[in-house]
Design a protein around this motif. Structure first.
Motif, short mmCIF file in Angstrom:
data_model
loop_
_atom_site.label_atom_id
_atom_site.label_comp_id
_atom_site.label_asym_id
_atom_site.label_seq_id
_atom_site.Cartn_x
_atom_site.Cartn_y
_atom_site.Cartn_z
N UNK A 1 2.09 13.07 2.94
CA UNK A 1 1.28 11.71 2.55
C UNK A 1 1.11 10.69 2.29
N UNK A 2 2.61 9.79 3.07
CA UNK A 2 2.03 8.53 3.16
C UNK A 2 1.52 8.51 5.20
N UNK A 3 2.44 9.80 6.10
CA UNK A 3 2.06 10.03 7.76
C UNK A 3 0.04 9.97 7.60
N UNK A 4 -0.13 10.95 5.84
CA UNK A 4 -1.69 11.11 6.48
C UNK A 4 -2.94 10.10 5.97
N UNK A 5 -1.90 9.48 4.84
CA UNK A 5 -2.81 8.06 4.33
C UNK A 5 -2.74 7.02 5.51
N UNK A 6 -1.99 7.03 5.79
CA UNK A 6 -1.91 5.83 6.31
C UNK A 6 -1.61 5.37 8.43
N UNK B 1 8.10 6.36 11.03
CA UNK B 1 7.87 4.97 10.09
C UNK B 1 7.91 5.54 8.35
N UNK B 2 6.90 6.52 8.67
CA UNK B 2 7.17 6.88 7.25
C UNK B 2 8.20 7.14 6.22
N UNK B 3 9.31 7.57 7.15
CA UNK B 3 10.37 8.34 6.68
C UNK B 3 11.12 6.66 6.35
N UNK C 1 1.07 -1.21 -0.16
CA UNK C 1 0.10 -0.01 -0.27
C UNK C 1 0.77 1.52 -0.26
N UNK C 2 1.46 1.07 0.76
CA UNK C 2 2.94 2.47 1.29
C UNK C 2 3.32 2.91 -0.22
N UNK C 3 3.97 1.84 -1.07
CA UNK C 3 4.80 1.73 -2.06
C UNK C 3 4.02 2.00 -3.04
N UNK C 4 2.59 1.75 -3.51
CA UNK C 4 1.92 2.02 -4.61
C UNK C 4 1.24 3.57 -4.52
#
Length: 72
Positions: free
Chosen positions: A37-42, A48-50, A15-18
């Motif tokens: 965007x990763x922080x906000x989405x997941x 962790x996002x970084x 999901x993150x890679x997508x």
């Protein structure tokens, strides 16, 4: 999924890679924007996002699927 044109292999993305790949194809997002965007989405923490985003970008670069562009 993305296709590696050199090997003609399909790469399955989590999901993150997508999310990151979709944003990369827009060609207007910085690494920091991808992390945000990763922080906000997941709803994960910044660290962790970084870690996840940078690991994926390194994999893409190693496979020749990504080249960093300088801001300017």
């Amino acid at each position: 999924m993305i296709l590696d044109p050199r090997t003609e292999e399909l790469q399955r993305l989590n999901d993150v890679a997508s999310l990151v790949w979709q944003r990369i194809t827009e060609r207007k997002h910085t690494v920091e924007a991808l992390i945000t965007a990763t922080v906000n989405t997941f709803e994960v923490d910044q660290g962790t996002a970084k870690q996840d985003v940078l690991a994926f970008l390194v994999q893409l670069e190693e496979k020749g699927l990504l080249r960093y562009a300088e801001k300017g």
